[in-house]
Design a protein around this motif. Structure first.
Motif, PDB file in Angstrom:
ATOM      1  N   UNK A  45       0.850  -1.190   0.000  1.00 46.29           N
ATOM      2  CA  UNK A  45       0.000   0.000   0.000  1.00 46.29           C
ATOM      3  C   UNK A  45       0.886   1.239   0.000  1.00 46.29           C
ATOM      4  N   UNK A  46       0.555   2.194  -0.868  1.00 41.80           N
ATOM      5  CA  UNK A  46       1.396   3.375  -0.990  1.00 41.80           C
ATOM      6  C   UNK A  46       0.598   4.659  -0.820  1.00 41.80           C
ATOM      7  N   UNK A  47       1.303   5.649  -0.360  1.00 37.80           N
ATOM      8  CA  UNK A  47       0.718   6.976  -0.149  1.00 37.80           C
ATOM      9  C   UNK A  47       0.384   7.633  -1.485  1.00 37.80           C
ATOM     10  N   UNK A  48      -0.775   8.278  -1.543  1.00 36.35           N
ATOM     11  CA  UNK A  48      -1.173   9.028  -2.731  1.00 36.35           C
ATOM     12  C   UNK A  48      -1.255  10.524  -2.416  1.00 36.35           C
ATOM     13  N   UNK A  49      -2.055  10.877  -1.421  1.00 34.82           N
ATOM     14  CA  UNK A  49      -2.245  12.285  -1.086  1.00 34.82           C
ATOM     15  C   UNK A  49      -2.803  12.391   0.327  1.00 34.82           C
ATOM     16  N   UNK A  50      -2.576  13.544   0.960  1.00 34.49           N
ATOM     17  CA  UNK A  50      -3.114  13.782   2.292  1.00 34.49           C
ATOM     18  C   UNK A  50      -3.422  15.256   2.451  1.00 34.49           C
ATOM     19  N   UNK A  51      -4.306  15.526   3.393  1.00 31.81           N
ATOM     20  CA  UNK A  51      -4.685  16.909   3.669  1.00 31.81           C
ATOM     21  C   UNK A  51      -4.858  17.083   5.171  1.00 31.81           C
ATOM     22  N   UNK A  52      -4.294  18.160   5.698  1.00 35.87           N
ATOM     23  CA  UNK A  52      -4.423  18.440   7.118  1.00 35.87           C
ATOM     24  C   UNK A  52      -5.673  19.271   7.374  1.00 35.87           C
ATOM     25  N   UNK A  53      -5.964  19.470   8.653  1.00 34.88           N
ATOM     26  CA  UNK A  53      -7.114  20.294   9.026  1.00 34.88           C
ATOM     27  C   UNK A  53      -6.916  21.743   8.598  1.00 34.88           C
ATOM     28  N   UNK A  54      -5.656  22.125   8.419  1.00 33.11           N
ATOM     29  CA  UNK A  54      -5.328  23.484   7.955  1.00 33.11           C
ATOM     30  C   UNK A  54      -5.473  23.614   6.455  1.00 33.11           C
ATOM     31  N   UNK A  55      -5.781  22.491   5.791  1.00 37.63           N
ATOM     32  CA  UNK A  55      -5.886  22.403   4.326  1.00 37.63           C
ATOM     33  C   UNK A  55      -4.537  22.321   3.634  1.00 37.63           C
ATOM     34  N   UNK A  56      -3.463  22.175   4.370  1.00 37.24           N
ATOM     35  CA  UNK A  56      -2.180  21.875   3.740  1.00 37.24           C
ATOM     36  C   UNK A  56      -2.271  20.509   3.075  1.00 37.24           C
ATOM     37  N   UNK A  57      -1.712  20.418   1.880  1.00 31.99           N
ATOM     38  CA  UNK A  57      -1.821  19.171   1.118  1.00 31.99           C
ATOM     39  C   UNK A  57      -0.457  18.583   0.802  1.00 31.99           C
ATOM     40  N   UNK A  58      -0.445  17.273   0.609  1.00 28.85           N
ATOM     41  CA  UNK A  58       0.771  16.531   0.306  1.00 28.85           C
ATOM     42  C   UNK A  58       0.443  15.526  -0.784  1.00 28.85           C
ATOM     43  N   UNK A  59       1.370  15.329  -1.706  1.00 25.49           N
ATOM     44  CA  UNK A  59       1.148  14.405  -2.809  1.00 25.49           C
ATOM     45  C   UNK A  59       2.369  13.541  -3.053  1.00 25.49           C
ATOM     46  N   UNK A  60       2.118  12.318  -3.473  1.00 23.87           N
ATOM     47  CA  UNK A  60       3.201  11.491  -3.974  1.00 23.87           C
ATOM     48  C   UNK A  60       3.696  12.095  -5.287  1.00 23.87           C
ATOM     49  N   UNK A  61       4.985  11.945  -5.549  1.00 22.31           N
ATOM     50  CA  UNK A  61       5.548  12.516  -6.775  1.00 22.31           C
ATOM     51  C   UNK A  61       4.839  11.975  -8.019  1.00 22.31           C
ATOM     52  N   UNK A  62       4.405  10.726  -7.943  1.00 23.79           N
ATOM     53  CA  UNK A  62       3.805  10.078  -9.110  1.00 23.79           C
ATOM     54  C   UNK A  62       2.450  10.668  -9.499  1.00 23.79           C
ATOM     55  N   UNK A  63       1.802  11.396  -8.590  1.00 28.30           N
ATOM     56  CA  UNK A  63       0.482  11.947  -8.892  1.00 28.30           C
ATOM     57  C   UNK A  63       0.458  13.472  -8.863  1.00 28.30           C
ATOM     58  N   UNK A  64       1.561  14.067  -8.479  1.00 28.34           N
ATOM     59  CA  UNK A  64       1.607  15.525  -8.352  1.00 28.34           C
ATOM     60  C   UNK A  64       1.290  16.182  -9.688  1.00 28.34           C
ATOM     61  N   UNK A  65       0.392  17.158  -9.658  1.00 28.27           N
ATOM     62  CA  UNK A  65       0.000  17.848 -10.876  1.00 28.27           C
ATOM     63  C   UNK A  65      -1.166  17.200 -11.600  1.00 28.27           C
ATOM     64  N   UNK A  66      -1.512  15.983 -11.198  1.00 28.46           N
ATOM     65  CA  UNK A  66      -2.635  15.278 -11.837  1.00 28.46           C
ATOM     66  C   UNK A  66      -3.788  15.047 -10.874  1.00 28.46           C
ATOM     67  N   UNK A  67      -3.477  14.820  -9.599  1.00 32.12           N
ATOM     68  CA  UNK A  67      -4.498  14.543  -8.592  1.00 32.12           C
ATOM     69  C   UNK A  67      -4.642  15.750  -7.666  1.00 32.12           C
TER      70      UNK A  67
END
Length: 123
Positions: A45-67
């Motif tokens: 299982x791999x990380x795709x994306x996450x969002x904090x309560x502050x709305x800060x977002x994080x993306x895996x490099x493989x999906x950045x710009x697409x998701x």
């Protein structure tokens, strides 16, 4: 009873789009991070994306710009807009919530998981 229920998966051609949703019930998650993970057959299982309560977002490099990950705290839902899909995006996608110590990219940290929704991208 806390539940996370994913929806929106399906079969799409390469280059197409899908929007996944995760409906939470049993408690509100507005104050904790939430994330999307995926697992392809024979892979971890791999990380795709996450969002904090502050709305800060994080993306895996493989999906950045697409998701794009987003959350609607009023509806207690989490979304993942997936554009320009590729065959390598094929996997079961899982919604997760409330990671220990706030570490959003590690699957083992998450306390709550959905059952997953299948995304298949044909070439």
């Amino acid at each position: 009873q806390v539940q996370l229920v994913e929806s929106g998966g399906g079969l799409v051609q390469a280059g197409g789009s899908l929007r996944l949703s995760c409906a939470a019930s049993g408690r509100t998650f507005s104050s904790v991070p939430m994330g999307w993970f995926r697992q392809a057959p024979g892979k971890e299982r791999e990380f795709v994306a996450a969002i904090r309560s502050t709305s800060s977002t994080y993306y895996a490099d493989s999906v950045k710009g697409r998701f794009t990950i987003s959350r609607d705290n009023a509806k207690n839902t989490l979304n993942l807009q997936m554009n320009s899909l590729k065959p390598e995006d094929t996997a079961v996608y899982y919604c997760a919530a409330d990671p220990l110590f706030g570490k959003v990219t590690t699957p083992l940290n998450y306390r709550y998981w959905g059952q997953g929704t299948q995304v298949t991208v044909s070439s």
